[in-house]
Design a protein around this motif. Structure first.
Motif, mmCIF file in Angstrom:
data_model
loop_
_atom_site.group_PDB
_atom_site.id
_atom_site.type_symbol
_atom_site.label_atom_id
_atom_site.label_comp_id
_atom_site.label_asym_id
_atom_site.label_seq_id
_atom_site.Cartn_x
_atom_site.Cartn_y
_atom_site.Cartn_z
ATOM 1 N N UNK A 415 39.872 40.686 36.637
ATOM 2 C CA UNK A 415 40.353 39.915 37.770
ATOM 3 C C UNK A 415 40.227 40.692 39.079
ATOM 4 N N UNK A 416 40.401 39.972 40.180
ATOM 5 C CA UNK A 416 40.499 40.568 41.508
ATOM 6 C C UNK A 416 41.675 39.915 42.217
ATOM 7 N N UNK A 417 42.310 40.653 43.089
ATOM 8 C CA UNK A 417 43.500 40.102 43.761
ATOM 9 C C UNK A 417 43.183 38.860 44.592
ATOM 10 N N UNK A 418 41.900 38.660 44.945
ATOM 11 C CA UNK A 418 41.519 37.480 45.719
ATOM 12 C C UNK A 418 41.003 36.335 44.839
ATOM 13 N N UNK A 419 40.758 36.625 43.542
ATOM 14 C CA UNK A 419 40.235 35.587 42.651
ATOM 15 C C UNK A 419 40.336 36.049 41.206
ATOM 16 N N UNK A 420 40.812 35.175 40.307
ATOM 17 C CA UNK A 420 41.304 33.825 40.551
ATOM 18 C C UNK A 420 42.743 33.852 41.055
ATOM 19 N N UNK A 421 43.238 32.745 41.502
ATOM 20 C CA UNK A 421 44.656 32.661 41.833
ATOM 21 C C UNK A 421 45.449 32.745 40.542
ATOM 22 N N UNK A 422 46.660 33.250 40.645
ATOM 23 C CA UNK A 422 47.509 33.337 39.457
ATOM 24 C C UNK A 422 47.771 31.950 38.888
ATOM 25 N N UNK A 423 47.900 30.961 39.734
ATOM 26 C CA UNK A 423 48.166 29.602 39.248
ATOM 27 C C UNK A 423 46.982 29.070 38.443
ATOM 28 N N UNK A 424 45.749 29.382 38.878
ATOM 29 C CA UNK A 424 44.563 28.938 38.137
ATOM 30 C C UNK A 424 44.495 29.636 36.776
ATOM 31 N N UNK A 425 44.806 30.911 36.767
ATOM 32 C CA UNK A 425 44.814 31.671 35.512
ATOM 33 C C UNK A 425 45.859 31.100 34.554
ATOM 34 N N UNK A 445 41.932 44.038 33.819
ATOM 35 C CA UNK A 445 41.970 44.957 34.957
ATOM 36 C C UNK A 445 41.974 44.120 36.228
ATOM 37 N N UNK A 446 42.440 44.705 37.323
ATOM 38 C CA UNK A 446 42.603 43.956 38.575
ATOM 39 C C UNK A 446 42.063 44.799 39.725
ATOM 40 N N UNK A 447 40.858 44.476 40.183
ATOM 41 C CA UNK A 447 40.311 45.176 41.342
ATOM 42 C C UNK A 447 41.018 44.700 42.593
ATOM 43 N N UNK A 448 40.972 45.530 43.662
ATOM 44 C CA UNK A 448 41.840 45.271 44.809
ATOM 45 C C UNK A 448 41.388 46.059 46.013
ATOM 46 N N UNK A 449 41.987 45.764 47.149
ATOM 47 C CA UNK A 449 41.709 46.514 48.370
ATOM 48 C C UNK A 449 42.815 47.498 48.714
ATOM 49 N N UNK A 450 43.960 47.380 48.019
ATOM 50 C CA UNK A 450 45.057 48.310 48.253
ATOM 51 C C UNK A 450 45.993 48.308 47.058
ATOM 52 N N UNK A 451 46.715 49.403 46.911
ATOM 53 C CA UNK A 451 47.652 49.524 45.792
ATOM 54 C C UNK A 451 48.759 48.481 45.868
ATOM 55 N N UNK A 452 49.228 48.197 47.063
ATOM 56 C CA UNK A 452 50.324 47.238 47.211
ATOM 57 C C UNK A 452 49.857 45.817 46.898
ATOM 58 N N UNK A 453 48.619 45.498 47.301
ATOM 59 C CA UNK A 453 48.072 44.175 46.994
ATOM 60 C C UNK A 453 47.932 44.000 45.480
ATOM 61 N N UNK A 454 47.454 45.041 44.823
ATOM 62 C CA UNK A 454 47.340 44.984 43.369
ATOM 63 C C UNK A 454 48.713 44.810 42.717
ATOM 64 N N UNK A 493 37.038 50.573 42.301
ATOM 65 C CA UNK A 493 37.978 49.580 42.827
ATOM 66 C C UNK A 493 39.384 49.736 42.256
ATOM 67 N N UNK A 494 39.638 50.875 41.634
ATOM 68 C CA UNK A 494 40.988 51.248 41.179
ATOM 69 C C UNK A 494 41.720 50.104 40.464
ATOM 70 N N UNK A 495 41.184 49.644 39.329
ATOM 71 C CA UNK A 495 41.683 48.382 38.764
ATOM 72 C C UNK A 495 42.847 48.492 37.783
#
Length: 520
Positions: A415-425, A445-454, A493-495
């Motif tokens: 996964x990525x923090x921008x896709x998919x949405x948690x609701x879609x998952x 795993x969850x790729x991200x742009x920041x630790x807090x976003x993840x 991407x620190x996932x």
């Protein structure tokens, strides 16, 4: 006057303090009163077995042993602190052979055992003499003959009324509720004592990232033997197999992993048997030669059955096969690119591919021959399951037409923090559950742009999964795809939940917070 009042105040305060001290003693005494925690097999969850079949009726378990030292294990619904346990009582019946009762800690180590129970229905009580945190039990045959035993319940007599779960980990939270808390590893990581120790604090299940895939077992080029040699080596050769040679299957790495898992209380997901990627092209060609032409579908059917049943039989005929509790039989069919499978069977087969159903049938037949169809589960595994939810359901329904061969869906969840949405998952997972299928999150795993976003995304994701579980969803595991960021296949991407082996990130804490906030 003031001095007299001060004196009265001192006396009053003295009486008050004494009274407060007296009443403080009372609840302390009550808190230390013994409490019994009793569990039957409706409240416990199956963990693993070796040489034992079982059935559950009205909370009692009937266990059929096929030889000496055969054992079955169950997870307790909570972790219990043995330093606060005065006695353990198993209520059981085993008149035809001796059995032993065992306790295991959260790392899978045996911490207490009582032997030689051989009686009609009665209690077997013993002191655990341990300070370990226990979350599972074992029932083992001591006799050499085949016989059955019935175990009705187990009772832990606790002082202080504390379950003593201690510091929260992925293992004693998600591992308790979902049964399987997993990670992806390789043999060298398991062979490192420090790494293995850390693995056991967080996980009770592993998946090999690459070392059980077809190319690891078949090799980059074929080494052939005669059919007679293959049979003498324990290979399964179906009656439809018409060729004169069989490729050598390489099991040394898998065997080493199985032994480590067995000795350290870890379970193993088999990943994977049929995949369009990482399967050598020579496996599909005449003479098992890279220069041969592609074989017919009938020849490939026989090869596939030989491979799947020889592979699985090798594991379950071995001393440590009990650790393998699930298989990704077919991986990523709906996203398959051109491969040997498509060269032989054709492309664009939709959701009714005959060879996929046959793969599940061969795997199921193998489990059936070992009496494991109730304890080992077969999965269809794929990525972007929230994009192809309906196609997966159609495919799995086709596989299960006639006999239910496929227990459920492995949601890879890269996964990525921008896709998919948690609701879609969540919607996708809900559809699988509503259709009556078991779901395991297999490669998270969850790729991200920041630790807090993840961290925020992980919290929301775990909250969604736990809400489905609390609503009765058959969700039985979460496997994170790697131990820490720098060993991930998406390291840049620190996932993952850990920045290194022993340093958890904010997302790890948020995963645990989601568990607590869910009311567990």
């Amino acid at each position: 006057m003031l001095q007299k009042m001060n004196g009265k105040v001192k006396k009053i305060l003295g009486i008050s303090i004494a009274f407060l001290m007296l009443i403080m003693v009372i609840p302390t005494s009550i808190a230390k009163a013994a409490t019994n925690k009793t569990y039957d097999f409706n409240s416990m969850t199956y963990q693993s077995t070796w040489g034992v079949t079982y059935s559950i009726s009205n909370g009692s378990g009937t266990f059929n042993f096929t030889g000496q030292y055969r054992e079955i294990k169950f997870n307790l619904p909570e972790t219990l602190d043995m330093s606060q346990c005065t006695s353990v009582t198993f209520n059981a019946s085993s008149p035809n052979g001796q059995i032993a009762f065992k306790l295991y800690d959260t790392s899978g180590n045996q911490v207490a055992v009582v032997y030689n129970f051989n009686s009609n229905t009665s209690d077997c009580t013993f002191a655990p003499n341990s300070t370990a945190k226990v979350n599972s039990i074992g029932i083992m045959a001591q006799g050499t003959n085949n016989y059955s035993a019935v175990v009705n319940r187990v009772t832990f007599t606790m002082t202080g009324g504390s379950s003593g779960t201690g510091s929260s980990t992925l293992l004693n939270t998600y591992g308790n509720i979902l049964k399987n808390s997993g990670t992806a590893v390789n043999l060298s990581q398991l062979q490192n004592s420090n790494t293995l120790s850390v693995i056991k604090t967080q996980y009770n299940s592993i998946t090999l990232e690459n070392e059980m895939k077809p190319d690891a077992v078949l090799g980059s080029s074929s080494t052939l033997m005669t059919v007679a040699q293959a049979k003498s080596n324990g290979y399964y050769i179906p009656s439809s197999y018409t060729e004169s040679t069989v490729p050598t299957l390489k099991f040394s790495t898998i065997d080493a992993v199985l032994q480590i898992c067995y000795n350290n209380g870890l379970k193993l997901r088999g990943h994977t048997l049929v995949w369009h990627s990482q399967t050598p092209d020579w496996f599909f060609r005449t003479g098992y030669s890279s220069s041969g032409s592609y074989v017919s579908q009938a020849v490939m059917d026989a090869r596939m059955e030989m491979f799947i049943r020889s592979y699985m039989s090798h594991i379950y005929n071995g001393s440590y096969g009990s650790v393998v509790y699930a298989w990704d039989v077919v991986n990523e069919y709906l996203h398959a690119s051109t491969s040997g499978w498509s060269q032989v069977y054709g492309s664009n087969l939709g959701t009714t591919p005959s060879y996929v159903k046959k793969a599940f049938q061969y795997a199921y037949d193998c489990l059936s021959s070992f009496g494991l169809t109730n304890s080992v589960k077969l999965f269809y595994n794929d990525y972007n399951t929230y994009e192809v939810t309906d196609q997966i359901l159609s495919l799995v329904n086709f596989i299960n037409s006639g006999t239910k061969l496929c227990a459920g869906v492995g949601m890879q969840s890269h996964l990525n923090t921008s896709y998919p949405s948690v609701s879609a998952y969540k919607t996708a997972m809900q559809k699988f559950l509503n259709a009556g299928y078991e779901v395991q999150v297999t490669e998270l795993d969850v790729t991200n742009t920041s630790a807090s976003t993840q961290a925020t995304y992980v919290y929301d994701l775990m909250t969604a999964i736990l809400s489905l579980k609390k609503a009765g969803g058959n969700i039985t595991g979460i496997t994170w795809w790697g131990l820490y960021d720098s060993v991930s296949w998406r390291a840049s991407q620190n996932p993952l939940l850990f920045s290194n082996l022993t340093t958890p990130k904010e997302s790890y804490n948020k995963a645990l917070q989601a568990f607590t906030d869910a009311g567990y």
